[in-house]
Structure formats: C-alpha cells, structure tokens
Design a protein around this motif. Structure first.
Motif, PDB file in Angstrom:
ATOM      1  N   GLU A   1       0.798  -1.076  -0.032  1.00 35.93           N
ATOM      2  CA  GLU A   1      -0.127   0.009  -0.161  1.00 35.93           C
ATOM      3  C   GLU A   1       0.747   1.342  -0.066  1.00 35.93           C
ATOM      4  OE1 GLU A   1      -3.433  -0.137   2.705  1.00 35.93           O
ATOM      5  OE2 GLU A   1      -2.985  -1.939   3.101  1.00 35.93           O
ATOM      6  N   SER A   2       2.002   1.172   0.759  1.00 38.15           N
ATOM      7  CA  SER A   2       2.815   2.376   0.578  1.00 38.15           C
ATOM      8  C   SER A   2       4.397   1.920   0.829  1.00 38.15           C
ATOM      9  CB  SER A   2       2.462   3.207   1.650  1.00 38.15           C
ATOM     10  OG  SER A   2       2.644   2.764   3.017  1.00 38.15           O
ATOM     11  N   PRO A   3       5.509   2.754   0.878  1.00 37.78           N
ATOM     12  CA  PRO A   3       6.571   2.042   1.426  1.00 37.78           C
ATOM     13  C   PRO A   3       6.623   1.508   2.735  1.00 37.78           C
ATOM     14  CG  PRO A   3       6.797   4.153   0.045  1.00 37.78           C
ATOM     15  CD  PRO A   3       5.454   3.906   0.237  1.00 37.78           C
ATOM     16  N   ASP A   4       6.012   2.026   3.488  1.00 36.46           N
ATOM     17  CA  ASP A   4       5.952   1.521   4.998  1.00 36.46           C
ATOM     18  C   ASP A   4       4.794   0.625   5.372  1.00 36.46           C
ATOM     19  OD1 ASP A   4       8.167   3.296   5.911  1.00 36.46           O
ATOM     20  OD2 ASP A   4       6.764   4.802   4.992  1.00 36.46           O
ATOM     21  N   LYS A   5       3.857   0.140   4.361  1.00 37.85           N
ATOM     22  CA  LYS A   5       2.956  -0.824   4.698  1.00 37.85           C
ATOM     23  C   LYS A   5       2.724  -1.591   3.696  1.00 37.85           C
ATOM     24  CE  LYS A   5      -2.275  -0.634   6.033  1.00 37.85           C
ATOM     25  NZ  LYS A   5      -3.330   0.273   6.142  1.00 37.85           N
ATOM     26  N   ILE A   6       3.345  -2.887   4.157  1.00 35.34           N
ATOM     27  CA  ILE A   6       3.231  -4.129   3.363  1.00 35.34           C
ATOM     28  C   ILE A   6       2.550  -5.061   4.142  1.00 35.34           C
ATOM     29  CG2 ILE A   6       4.651  -5.562   1.927  1.00 35.34           C
ATOM     30  CD1 ILE A   6       6.788  -3.240   1.833  1.00 35.34           C
ATOM     31  N   THR A   7       1.481  -5.851   3.535  1.00 31.76           N
ATOM     32  CA  THR A   7       0.929  -6.879   4.437  1.00 31.76           C
ATOM     33  C   THR A   7       0.826  -7.969   3.567  1.00 31.76           C
ATOM     34  OG1 THR A   7      -0.467  -4.987   5.200  1.00 31.76           O
ATOM     35  CG2 THR A   7      -1.292  -7.284   5.407  1.00 31.76           C
ATOM     36  N   LEU A   8       0.939  -9.284   4.203  1.00 36.54           N
ATOM     37  CA  LEU A   8       0.783 -10.592   3.666  1.00 36.54           C
ATOM     38  C   LEU A   8      -0.467 -10.872   3.183  1.00 36.54           C
ATOM     39  CD1 LEU A   8       2.269 -13.466   3.179  1.00 36.54           C
ATOM     40  CD2 LEU A   8       1.679 -14.102   5.633  1.00 36.54           C
ATOM     41  N   LEU A   9      -0.781 -11.281   1.983  1.00 33.20           N
ATOM     42  CA  LEU A   9      -2.015 -11.898   1.509  1.00 33.20           C
ATOM     43  C   LEU A   9      -2.203 -13.272   1.761  1.00 33.20           C
ATOM     44  CD1 LEU A   9      -2.314  -9.749  -1.758  1.00 33.20           C
ATOM     45  CD2 LEU A   9      -3.510  -9.358   0.526  1.00 33.20           C
ATOM     46  N   THR A  10      -1.339 -14.045   1.362  1.00 25.38           N
ATOM     47  CA  THR A  10      -1.467 -15.431   1.460  1.00 25.38           C
ATOM     48  C   THR A  10       0.099 -16.059   1.262  1.00 25.38           C
ATOM     49  OG1 THR A  10      -2.543 -17.470   0.643  1.00 25.38           O
ATOM     50  CG2 THR A  10      -1.698 -15.967  -1.082  1.00 25.38           C
ATOM     51  N   LYS A  11       0.024 -17.344   1.601  1.00 20.92           N
ATOM     52  CA  LYS A  11       1.344 -18.156   1.589  1.00 20.92           C
ATOM     53  C   LYS A  11       0.733 -19.521   1.177  1.00 20.92           C
ATOM     54  CE  LYS A  11       4.724 -21.130   4.034  1.00 20.92           C
ATOM     55  NZ  LYS A  11       5.164 -21.340   5.543  1.00 20.92           N
ATOM     56  N   MET A  12       1.162 -20.068  -0.298  1.00 21.60           N
ATOM     57  CA  MET A  12       0.601 -21.458  -0.814  1.00 21.60           C
ATOM     58  C   MET A  12       1.855 -22.099  -1.146  1.00 21.60           C
ATOM     59  SD  MET A  12      -1.410 -21.825  -4.552  1.00 21.60           S
ATOM     60  CE  MET A  12       0.393 -22.022  -5.205  1.00 21.60           C
ATOM     61  N   GLN A  13       1.782 -23.414  -0.575  1.00 26.01           N
ATOM     62  CA  GLN A  13       2.799 -24.251  -0.927  1.00 26.01           C
ATOM     63  C   GLN A  13       2.667 -24.928  -2.339  1.00 26.01           C
ATOM     64  OE1 GLN A  13       3.327 -28.557   0.958  1.00 26.01           O
ATOM     65  NE2 GLN A  13       4.851 -27.305   2.211  1.00 26.01           N
ATOM     66  N   VAL A  14       3.435 -24.881  -3.210  1.00 24.84           N
ATOM     67  CA  VAL A  14       3.312 -25.687  -4.517  1.00 24.84           C
ATOM     68  C   VAL A  14       3.105 -27.181  -4.268  1.00 24.84           C
ATOM     69  CG1 VAL A  14       4.462 -25.833  -6.578  1.00 24.84           C
ATOM     70  CG2 VAL A  14       4.881 -23.649  -5.490  1.00 24.84           C
ATOM     71  N   LYS A  15       2.163 -27.876  -4.849  1.00 26.61           N
ATOM     72  CA  LYS A  15       1.863 -29.062  -4.709  1.00 26.61           C
ATOM     73  C   LYS A  15       2.796 -29.933  -5.765  1.00 26.61           C
ATOM     74  CE  LYS A  15      -2.828 -28.202  -3.531  1.00 26.61           C
ATOM     75  NZ  LYS A  15      -4.215 -28.391  -4.094  1.00 26.61           N
ATOM     76  N   LEU A  16       3.681 -30.618  -5.182  1.00 21.37           N
ATOM     77  CA  LEU A  16       4.744 -31.460  -5.860  1.00 21.37           C
ATOM     78  C   LEU A  16       4.619 -33.049  -5.464  1.00 21.37           C
ATOM     79  CD1 LEU A  16       8.285 -29.558  -5.072  1.00 21.37           C
ATOM     80  CD2 LEU A  16       6.511 -29.203  -7.055  1.00 21.37           C
ATOM     81  N   PRO A  17       4.621 -33.878  -6.277  1.00 22.37           N
ATOM     82  CA  PRO A  17       4.626 -35.359  -6.056  1.00 22.37           C
ATOM     83  C   PRO A  17       5.592 -35.891  -5.130  1.00 22.37           C
ATOM     84  CG  PRO A  17       5.730 -35.003  -8.266  1.00 22.37           C
ATOM     85  CD  PRO A  17       5.151 -33.698  -7.729  1.00 22.37           C
ATOM     86  N   GLN A  18       6.847 -34.913  -4.901  1.00 20.32           N
ATOM     87  CA  GLN A  18       7.475 -35.445  -4.038  1.00 20.32           C
ATOM     88  C   GLN A  18       8.699 -34.281  -3.668  1.00 20.32           C
ATOM     89  OE1 GLN A  18      10.086 -38.432  -5.775  1.00 20.32           O
ATOM     90  NE2 GLN A  18      10.265 -37.414  -7.363  1.00 20.32           N
ATOM     91  N   ALA A  19       9.408 -34.087  -2.605  1.00 19.79           N
ATOM     92  CA  ALA A  19      10.329 -32.947  -2.293  1.00 19.79           C
ATOM     93  C   ALA A  19      11.252 -32.953  -3.558  1.00 19.79           C
ATOM     94  CB  ALA A  19      10.925 -33.209  -1.094  1.00 19.79           C
ATOM     95  N   GLU A  20      11.663 -31.712  -4.012  1.00 19.96           N
ATOM     96  CA  GLU A  20      12.394 -31.533  -5.137  1.00 19.96           C
ATOM     97  C   GLU A  20      13.131 -30.267  -5.006  1.00 19.96           C
ATOM     98  OE1 GLU A  20      10.417 -34.225  -8.546  1.00 19.96           O
ATOM     99  OE2 GLU A  20      10.386 -32.046  -8.868  1.00 19.96           O
ATOM    100  N   SER A  21      14.153 -29.891  -5.937  1.00 16.75           N
ATOM    101  CA  SER A  21      14.941 -28.617  -5.908  1.00 16.75           C
ATOM    102  C   SER A  21      14.374 -27.762  -6.729  1.00 16.75           C
ATOM    103  CB  SER A  21      16.435 -29.004  -6.184  1.00 16.75           C
ATOM    104  OG  SER A  21      17.040 -29.840  -5.393  1.00 16.75           O
ATOM    105  N   VAL A  22      14.378 -26.526  -6.436  1.00 21.27           N
ATOM    106  CA  VAL A  22      13.717 -25.499  -7.484  1.00 21.27           C
ATOM    107  C   VAL A  22      14.763 -24.954  -8.275  1.00 21.27           C
ATOM    108  CG1 VAL A  22      12.995 -23.065  -7.470  1.00 21.27           C
ATOM    109  CG2 VAL A  22      11.989 -24.704  -5.891  1.00 21.27           C
TER     110      VAL A  22
END
Length: 326
Positions: free
Chosen positions: A247-268
């Motif tokens: 919203e401004s340089p001093d007002k930043i708000t978390l909207l969401t955190k979404m885990q990417v669905k993988l068939p197994q743990a992998e490297s990005v």
C-alpha cells in the motif's frame, strides 16, 4: 562490434565485420570483478567490484589505498579509440545495478572484518544513486546504509519506483535435539526510488520463510509483491508462493502463503513471473514445470504442469510461449 568485460583484461572491443575473423581493435584497462555493463548513446557504463588500487599521495606524503567497486564511463563512439570520460569509486562490493531514467542505482555489500581488538563487526548493505545525466561528470546523488541480517548476499528486483532487496539467511539446528533453532529465511527490504532526480528512502522490511537466490524469484505487479522460495538453499523441499499487498513504502501486508504441490520433495531450478502467472521448475530426476494463476493474489491457484527430461535454469516468457534454457 562486440563489447567484452574481462576481469583481467578490462573492456575489450571486438570488430565482427567478418564473423569468421573477429578482430580485437581496442582495450580499456578497467580491472575488477565484472558486475554489469550498459551500452547506450555511444557510451559504455562499466561496473566492477573487488577493485583494489594503491597510490602515493604527494600532498600528505603517505601511501593510500582503496578497495571496493568502481563505475567507469567509456566513450565508444569511435570503437578503435575508446576514451574514459569519468567515473566514481564506491565502498563495498557492488552486486546489482539498474538504470532508471538518468540515474544509475547500485546495491553494495560491505562485510565486517574481525580483527583482534577491533570493533568492526557489522555487515552492511548500501544503496547508491548516481546521476549519469552528464556522462563526463557523473556524481553521487544519494546513499543509504543499513545493517544486514546474518546473510552474505543480496538479490534485487527493480521497478520504475521500487527496489526490492532480498537478503537470504542460513538457518541452523541443534545437533543434540536435531531441531532447527533458526529456520532459513529471506529478508525483503523496500527501497523507494520514485524521485527522478535520485533521492532514495528505505521503507519497510519483512521476512519470508525459505531462500531467495536470484532476482527472478521476486516480482512486483499491480500493487502486489510476489516471491517463490524453496524451503532451503540446497537439497530437496517444497517451495512456497508468497503474496504481499504493497500500500505504501511503509505498509506491506501478507496476503497469502501457498505451498506448491509436488509429487515429492524436489529442488527449485527456475522461477519466473509474467502478469498474473507464475512459473516454477523443480527437479529430481525429471523436470516438472508448474504454472500458478495469481489473478487473485490472495487466492492463487496451481494450474497445469509439464514434465521434461533434464532441468531448466532460466525461463523467458514470450506472449503465449516460454523460451527456456537448461
């Protein structure tokens, strides 16, 4: 002509009139670790770090030294006779630069040196704004310094008005309990660069879980900051998408955190954003490409995926196609 920046040979200018017989026509001794080079309006703007110089100061009678980074502007309108117009030396190790309008912005690291009986124990990040309106008389306009967390690197994402600086920090765990005392995290810092003359201001900082290792993992679109970060800097895991309302340089708000669905743990291995979409590539033995719809930043949706042999290191969106290297 091809312009090549080499750590040991400086700026080299190569004529490619005959592509089967390239010819070195000139060289400018600008020494240091190459960081960035811009060629525009007949000039080359050369940025190097890890630059060291020693000279005898005739005024004081002492030997002086400088270690840090340098910007040099080279007139290349006549490629066979390049001429250094000017430049500026900067403390620290510049890692990223961007030109916005007539201002060159630089992000630099300064590492502490732990000598015996020394109070020098701070790791600093510095942001410089340099006016390049007159290439022959570049000047420092503004500078801000702030203490880093325990990370040792910076990565930046730059828009016309904002620099987002990501500073990753390693976690550690208690060997006795096997539990993490400090999870891996990345600190994101907002730098306001909306002033066309180069005035800069530090805004809010916030932490995201995981590790941001390159600028393509971050993006700013339609008032929303987005980042995709793996859980750790090495090995396999499950990356997360973070979206923040700015919203401004001093007002930043978390909207969401979404885990990417993988068939197994992998490297990005690669991340890229374009408009309302995010792309992430993970790798174990095959290379899946996942598409994420971020039309609603508060409710992102994971879409389709494509499996390929090998892995991708870089993604370049081109309309309804992706050009990728790997």
């Amino acid at each position: 002509y091809l312009y090549v920046l080499n750590q040991y040979r400086g700026l080299q200018i190569i004529r490619l009139t005959a592509t089967d017989k390239p010819e070195l026509v000139a060289a400018v001794p600008i020494l240091g670790q190459p960081v960035e080079m811009y060629v525009r309006d007949g000039n080359a703007y050369v940025v190097v770090s890890d630059y060291f110089n020693v000279w005898f100061d005739t005024t004081s009678g002492f030997v002086r030294e400088f270690q840090g980074s340098q910007l040099r502007i080279v007139d290349i309108r006549t490629p066979e006779k390049p001429k250094v117009l000017g430049g500026i030396d900067l403390k620290g190790y510049v890692t990223d630069t961007r030109i916005v309008g007539e201002v060159l912005y630089m992000v630099s690291n300064r590492y502490s040196y732990y000598y015996y009986n020394s109070s020098d124990a701070e790791n600093m990040t510095s942001v410089y704004s340099i006016s390049i309106a007159d290439p022959a008389a570049v000047k420092l306009v503004d500078q801000i310094d702030f203490q880093k967390n325990e990370g040792y690197e910076n990565h930046v994402n730059v828009t016309e008005n904002i620099i987002f600086i990501a500073t990753p920090q390693y976690g550690w765990y208690d060997e006795k309990t096997g539990q993490y005392v400090q999870e891996m995290k990345t600190t994101i810092t907002y730098i306001d660069i909306h002033d066309p003359d180069g005035a800069i201001r530090k805004g809010a900082s916030f932490d995201i879980a995981g590790y941001v290792t390159e600028r393509w993992q971050m993006d700013f679109y339609d008032g929303t900051f987005r980042a995709i970060a793996p859980e750790q800097a090495w090995g396999n895991g499950y990356p997360n998408l973070f979206t923040y309302k700015v919203e401004s340089p001093d007002k930043i708000t978390l909207l969401t955190k979404m885990q990417v669905k993988l068939p197994q743990a992998e490297s990005v291995t690669a991340v890229r954003f374009e408009g309302t979409r995010g792309y992430v590539v993970t790798f174990m033995r095959k290379d899946p490409l996942f598409v994420i719809d971020i039309t609603d930043p508060a409710k992102p949706v994971q879409g389709g995926q494509l499996e390929m042999p090998g892995w991708l290191d870089y993604i370049e969106p081109r309309g309804d196609k992706l050009v990728a290297l790997g």
